[in-house]
Design an enzyme around this catalytic site. Structure first.
Site, PDB file in Angstrom:
ATOM      1  NE  ARG A 251      -4.234  -1.478   0.141  1.00  0.00           N
ATOM      2  CZ  ARG A 251      -4.340  -2.506  -0.905  1.00  0.00           C
ATOM      3  NH1 ARG A 251      -3.398  -2.752  -1.605  1.00  0.00           N
ATOM      4  NH2 ARG A 251      -5.196  -3.261  -0.841  1.00  0.00           N
ATOM      5  CD  GLU A 280      -2.816   3.273  -5.265  1.00  0.00           C
ATOM      6  OE1 GLU A 280      -3.951   2.810  -5.542  1.00  0.00           O
ATOM      7  OE2 GLU A 280      -1.777   2.992  -4.852  1.00  0.00           O
ATOM      8  CG  HIS A 299      -3.176  -0.681  -6.515  1.00  0.00           C
ATOM      9  ND1 HIS A 299      -3.562  -0.112  -5.446  1.00  0.00           N
ATOM     10  CD2 HIS A 299      -3.237  -1.849  -6.426  1.00  0.00           C
ATOM     11  CE1 HIS A 299      -3.625  -0.811  -4.457  1.00  0.00           C
ATOM     12  NE2 HIS A 299      -3.667  -2.121  -4.993  1.00  0.00           N
TER      13      HIS A 299
HETATM   14  N1  LIG Z   1      -0.883  -4.425  -5.274  1.00  0.00           N
HETATM   15  C1  LIG Z   1      -1.924  -5.339  -5.194  1.00  0.00           C
HETATM   16  O1  LIG Z   1      -2.537  -5.358  -6.104  1.00  0.00           O
HETATM   17  C2  LIG Z   1      -2.212  -5.963  -4.005  1.00  0.00           C
HETATM   18  C3  LIG Z   1      -2.857  -7.043  -4.079  1.00  0.00           C
HETATM   19  C4  LIG Z   1      -3.250  -7.835  -2.893  1.00  0.00           C
HETATM   20  C5  LIG Z   1      -2.853  -7.322  -1.615  1.00  0.00           C
HETATM   21  N2  LIG Z   1      -1.878  -6.173  -1.576  1.00  0.00           N
HETATM   22  C6  LIG Z   1      -1.114  -5.918  -0.204  1.00  0.00           C
HETATM   23  O2  LIG Z   1      -0.072  -6.438  -0.214  1.00  0.00           O
HETATM   24  C7  LIG Z   1       0.185  -6.737   1.289  1.00  0.00           C
HETATM   25  C8  LIG Z   1       0.426  -7.922   1.825  1.00  0.00           C
HETATM   26  O3  LIG Z   1      -0.816  -8.780   1.545  1.00  0.00           O
HETATM   27  P1  LIG Z   1      -1.027 -10.098   2.323  1.00  0.00           P
HETATM   28  O4  LIG Z   1      -2.215 -10.775   1.798  1.00  0.00           O
HETATM   29  O5  LIG Z   1       0.274 -10.935   2.451  1.00  0.00           O
HETATM   30  O6  LIG Z   1      -1.269  -9.906   3.813  1.00  0.00           O
HETATM   31  P2  LIG Z   1      -1.309 -10.673   5.192  1.00  0.00           P
HETATM   32  O7  LIG Z   1      -2.082 -10.298   6.319  1.00  0.00           O
HETATM   33  O8  LIG Z   1      -1.201 -12.180   4.911  1.00  0.00           O
HETATM   34  O9  LIG Z   1       0.447 -10.424   5.787  1.00  0.00           O
HETATM   35  C9  LIG Z   1       0.842  -9.147   5.894  1.00  0.00           C
HETATM   36  C10 LIG Z   1       2.137  -9.602   6.851  1.00  0.00           C
HETATM   37  O10 LIG Z   1       2.408  -8.126   7.391  1.00  0.00           O
HETATM   38  C11 LIG Z   1       2.969  -8.486   8.735  1.00  0.00           C
HETATM   39  N3  LIG Z   1       3.093  -7.424   9.515  1.00  0.00           N
HETATM   40  C12 LIG Z   1       2.037  -6.434  10.257  1.00  0.00           C
HETATM   41  N4  LIG Z   1       2.541  -5.641  10.663  1.00  0.00           N
HETATM   42  C13 LIG Z   1       3.868  -5.213  10.256  1.00  0.00           C
HETATM   43  C14 LIG Z   1       4.983  -4.459  10.808  1.00  0.00           C
HETATM   44  N5  LIG Z   1       4.920  -3.429  11.268  1.00  0.00           N
HETATM   45  N6  LIG Z   1       6.154  -4.711  10.254  1.00  0.00           N
HETATM   46  C15 LIG Z   1       6.267  -5.876   9.476  1.00  0.00           C
HETATM   47  N7  LIG Z   1       5.577  -6.740   8.928  1.00  0.00           N
HETATM   48  C16 LIG Z   1       4.042  -6.510   9.615  1.00  0.00           C
HETATM   49  C17 LIG Z   1       1.983  -9.186   9.500  1.00  0.00           C
HETATM   50  O11 LIG Z   1       2.533 -10.078  10.406  1.00  0.00           O
HETATM   51  C18 LIG Z   1       1.687 -10.228   8.118  1.00  0.00           C
HETATM   52  O12 LIG Z   1       2.666 -11.518   8.380  1.00  0.00           O
HETATM   53  C19 LIG Z   1      -0.997  -5.866   1.875  1.00  0.00           C
HETATM   54  O13 LIG Z   1      -0.680  -4.369   2.343  1.00  0.00           O
HETATM   55  C20 LIG Z   1      -2.000  -6.052   1.045  1.00  0.00           C
HETATM   56  O14 LIG Z   1      -3.020  -4.731   1.038  1.00  0.00           O
HETATM   57  C21 LIG Z   1      -1.577  -5.500  -2.880  1.00  0.00           C
END
Ligand SMILES: NC(=O)c1ccc[n+]([C@@H]2O[C@H](COP(=O)([O-])OP(=O)(O)OC[C@H]3O[C@@H](n4cnc5c(N)ncnc54)[C@H](O)[C@@H]3O)[C@@H](O)[C@H]2O)c1
Length: 355
Positions: A251, A280, A299
């Site tokens: 994000r 965005e 995105h």
């Molecule tokens: N670009 C895109 O189109 C797209 C698509 C899907 C998801 N995303 C984004 O990708 C990211 C990851 O998604 P996901 O499905 O793996 O989420 P997820 O919740 O499965 O994993 C996120 C991880 O981040 C960790 N985390 C939380 N706080 C933290 C911190 N302060 N420091 C480090 N790690 C921390 C959590 O413990 C977890 O393991 C999210 O921001 C999501 O919105 C983007």
């Protein structure tokens, strides 16, 4: 509010109106709705476009598959019939989660649909940045002048280099799974990391600052929360190697974009791959877009036929699981699973439609 599982009639599933274009054709043809339509006792209806979804639109539905409109408190019909909102994708900032929980409505997202496509897009950024793909594309188009300058743009080999991730959840872990054949060293920082998964994937868990110091390629993979807002700031960017690359597909506001622009402009780091931005759609005059050491995407780098098919299949499965009285995967508001209202709803669905 009562729990009102219908005694007769079909299990009615609504799709938000934006799944269809004005001419009635599907917005995303890769989302195959047919398996839902073909299921016995299921009726599928596309809602009229409305943002937010209005409560009266939901009066006669057991399930909702939701694309972009907001689903808030004002979207919940007091008859208590709706059992699940299945969001297409993993973002759910458009859904009022506490109100869903209070009403005994499960909110499901589709981590299985996005895991591989987003991990692939991170790898794509990593290979394009370290291989200087866009620069070499431009050189080639210049003809002999560009061709003769190719020696000035040596790529960076990955063997033995360090891949770092800020967050190793659904997508972060998949990134390391996919990066195995590159023979890199793996490090990550995640305060809530699943240590078993980290050990299985050969990831060394490190402190936040060591992650920035150690990574040759650093991928941001945490959620956006009040704690992670601008977690990647000037101070931490200053810890990175001048040869390192930053990739953000998570994000935009997790990264201080002004600070990133500055280190990129001053060549304090080698480059960045960005799928997400603080604002965005990103304005065309945004300074970061003028830099030649940045590769950007709107995105949507993970948007593929398979990603959309996967999200759709996951949503279809979630609403059908609820119909069978089973707990679907990807439930965000886990508290609802223990709520008497939701449990009673599942029991009633099982009795009516279960195998
Ligand atoms: N670009 C895109 O189109 C797209 C698509 C899907 C998801 N995303 C984004 O990708 C990211 C990851 O998604 P996901 O499905 O793996 O989420 P997820 O919740 O499965 O994993 C996120 C991880 O981040 C960790 N985390 C939380 N706080 C933290 C911190 N302060 N420091 C480090 N790690 C921390 C959590 O413990 C977890 O393991 C999210 O921001 C999501 O919105 C983007």
């Amino acid at each position: 509010m009562t729990v009102d599982v219908q005694k007769t009639g079909p299990y009615r599933v609504a799709l938000s109106g934006d799944f269809r274009r004005a001419d009635g054709s599907p917005t995303f043809p890769d989302f195959d709705v047919q398996p839902l339509i073909d299921t016995k006792d299921v009726e599928v209806v596309y809602l009229e476009n409305s943002n937010p979804i209005r409560a009266e639109q939901m009066a006669d539905f057991d399930a909702l598959i939701l694309l972009t409109p907001r689903f808030g408190k004002e979207s919940i019909h007091p008859n208590g019939r709706l059992g699940i909102v299945a969001r297409f994708g993993v973002g759910y900032d458009t859904v009022d989660v506490p109100s869903c929980t209070e009403a005994g409505i499960a909110l499901a997202i589709t981590p299985d649909g996005v895991r591989r496509p987003v991990a692939v897009s991170i790898i794509a950024f990593m290979l394009a940045l370290t291989g200087k793909l866009l620069i070499k594309d431009h050189l080639t188009r210049e003809g002999p002048d560009g061709f003769n300058r190719r020696g000035q743009h040596m790529g960076v080999g990955l063997v033995g280099r360090t891949l770092g991730a800020l967050g190793i959840g659904n997508i972060g872990a998949e990134l390391f799974r996919m990066a195995k054949p590159f023979d890199m060293k793996f490090i990550a920082h995640d305060p809530f990391a699943d240590k078993k998964v980290a050990a299985e994937l050969g990831i060394e868990l490190v402190g936040l600052e060591d992650l920035f110091r150690g990574a040759d390629v650093l991928s941001v993979n945490c959620p956006l929360t009040s704690e992670t807002h601008h977690l990647v700031n000037a101070e931490r960017l200053a810890l990175m190697k001048p040869t390192a690359y930053l990739i953000n597909t998570a994000r935009g506001p997790i990264v201080d974009q002004k600070a990133l622009t500055k280190v990129l402009r001053e060549r304090k780091i080698a480059g960045a791959g960005l799928d997400v931005f603080e604002v965005e759609p990103v304005p065309a005059d945004e300074p970061i877009l003028k830099l030649d050491n940045v590769i950007v995407a709107p995105h949507a780098l993970c948007w593929t036929d398979q990603c959309f098919a996967g999200n759709g299949a996951a949503d279809v499965k979630a609403v059908l699981d609820v119909m069978k009285g089973e707990v679907p995967r990807g439930v965000v508001n886990r508290a609802v699973l223990d709520a008497p209202r939701f449990k009673a709803r599942l029991e009633a669905f099982k009795a009516r439609y279960g195998a």
